[in-house]
Each structure stands twice: as C-alpha cells, then as structure tokens.
Design a protein around this motif. Structure first.
Motif, mmCIF file in Angstrom:
data_model
loop_
_atom_site.group_PDB
_atom_site.id
_atom_site.type_symbol
_atom_site.label_atom_id
_atom_site.label_comp_id
_atom_site.label_asym_id
_atom_site.label_seq_id
_atom_site.Cartn_x
_atom_site.Cartn_y
_atom_site.Cartn_z
ATOM 1 N N SER A 27 45.701 37.922 44.838
ATOM 2 C CA SER A 27 45.978 38.741 43.656
ATOM 3 C C SER A 27 47.441 39.171 43.619
ATOM 4 N N VAL A 28 47.955 39.603 44.763
ATOM 5 C CA VAL A 28 49.362 40.020 44.829
ATOM 6 C C VAL A 28 50.260 38.820 44.550
ATOM 7 N N GLN A 29 49.962 37.682 45.169
ATOM 8 C CA GLN A 29 50.773 36.468 44.966
ATOM 9 C C GLN A 29 50.765 36.061 43.493
ATOM 10 N N ALA A 30 49.609 36.090 42.859
ATOM 11 C CA ALA A 30 49.519 35.708 41.449
ATOM 12 C C ALA A 30 50.329 36.660 40.574
ATOM 13 N N ALA A 31 50.259 37.953 40.857
ATOM 14 C CA ALA A 31 50.993 38.932 40.063
ATOM 15 C C ALA A 31 52.505 38.788 40.264
ATOM 16 N N VAL A 32 52.928 38.544 41.487
ATOM 17 C CA VAL A 32 54.361 38.377 41.768
ATOM 18 C C VAL A 32 54.883 37.102 41.105
ATOM 19 N N THR A 33 54.112 36.038 41.153
ATOM 20 C CA THR A 33 54.509 34.793 40.486
ATOM 21 C C THR A 33 54.620 35.005 38.982
ATOM 22 N N ALA A 34 53.642 35.695 38.411
ATOM 23 C CA ALA A 34 53.686 35.996 36.978
ATOM 24 C C ALA A 34 54.874 36.896 36.653
ATOM 25 N N ALA A 35 55.219 37.810 37.560
ATOM 26 C CA ALA A 35 56.360 38.699 37.343
ATOM 27 C C ALA A 35 57.665 37.910 37.305
ATOM 28 N N ALA A 36 57.799 36.925 38.169
ATOM 29 C CA ALA A 36 59.000 36.088 38.161
ATOM 30 C C ALA A 36 59.121 35.336 36.836
ATOM 31 N N ARG A 56 49.899 41.388 35.080
ATOM 32 C CA ARG A 56 48.733 41.616 35.942
ATOM 33 C C ARG A 56 48.269 40.302 36.541
ATOM 34 N N SER A 57 47.638 40.434 37.671
ATOM 35 C CA SER A 57 47.010 39.256 38.281
ATOM 36 C C SER A 57 45.848 38.842 37.371
ATOM 37 N N PRO A 58 45.461 37.566 37.416
ATOM 38 C CA PRO A 58 44.357 37.111 36.552
ATOM 39 C C PRO A 58 43.066 37.897 36.740
ATOM 40 N N ASP A 59 42.825 38.411 37.943
ATOM 41 C CA ASP A 59 41.597 39.173 38.184
ATOM 42 C C ASP A 59 41.727 40.650 37.804
ATOM 43 N N GLY A 60 42.923 41.048 37.339
ATOM 44 C CA GLY A 60 43.130 42.420 36.901
ATOM 45 C C GLY A 60 43.272 43.431 38.034
ATOM 46 N N LEU A 61 43.351 42.972 39.247
ATOM 47 C CA LEU A 61 43.430 43.871 40.395
ATOM 48 C C LEU A 61 44.831 44.447 40.602
ATOM 49 N N VAL A 62 45.863 43.631 40.379
ATOM 50 C CA VAL A 62 47.238 44.024 40.691
ATOM 51 C C VAL A 62 48.101 43.968 39.440
ATOM 52 N N GLU A 63 48.918 44.998 39.279
ATOM 53 C CA GLU A 63 49.913 45.014 38.206
ATOM 54 C C GLU A 63 51.295 45.134 38.856
ATOM 55 N N VAL A 64 52.227 44.312 38.392
ATOM 56 C CA VAL A 64 53.594 44.337 38.898
ATOM 57 C C VAL A 64 54.518 44.620 37.724
#
Length: 108
Positions: free
Chosen positions: A75-84, A39-47
C-alpha cells in the motif's frame, strides 16, 4: 562592412528575457508549494507530495493493526509511486500554465 544595432530589438529581447526570468521564479515557487494528494488503490495510505516531488505527509486512512507487513508495504509503495506520477503531472501542468504563451510564440 558596418552593421547597425537595432536598439528596439535589443530592448525587446532584454525585456522578454526578464519576463522569462520572472516566470521561472514564479514556476520554481509554485513547484515547491503546490501539493497533490494521492491514495493507494486499497484506500489504506494517502501521500501528499509537492510538484517538486517532496513528500510532505503520509497518512494511514484505516487501521493498520490487522494488516500484514507485506500488505502495508504494498500500500505504501503504491501510494508513493502514485505520488511520483502526481508530482510529475503537477509540474507539467504548472509549466504549461506558466510558459504556455511562450510556446505559442515559438510556434508562430
């Protein structure tokens, strides 16, 4: 100068090669099917991403109507980075689980 062929050594080498090939096939399959959610740090997006790095799902966990484009993009960028990062972690974990015994043999 003649050299004898150690048949037992050759057979053992072939068997080890076949075992490693089999383990590689198992690893390749696991990498394609094991999924990790972040999830993004703000909890908005889950990948959801496979260990191979393929994104299989993106979910918005909160209403996005009241969010600005820049906030949503972050939020999307943070979630995608965390997904990688999660995919890399999952691959390394699978590799250790699959080939760990062979590493120990190499170190012995």
């Amino acid at each position: 100068m003649s050299r004898e062929i150690d048949e037992a050594w050759v057979e053992e080498a072939v068997e080890r090669y076949r075992r490693i090939e089999s383990l590689q096939a198992e690893f390749d399959q696991a990498v394609r099917t094991v999924e990790v959610s972040v999830r993004s740090p703000d909890g908005l997006v889950e990948v959801v991403v496979t260990a191979a790095g393929t994104i299989t799902d993106v979910r918005f966990l909160a209403a996005v109507q009241n969010r600005g484009n820049a906030e949503l993009a972050r939020s999307v960028q943070a979630a995608v980075t965390a997904a990688a990062d999660a995919a890399r972690w999952a691959r390394e974990k699978l590799h250790t689980e699959t080939f760990g015994a062979y590493r120990r043999l190499a170190e012995a």
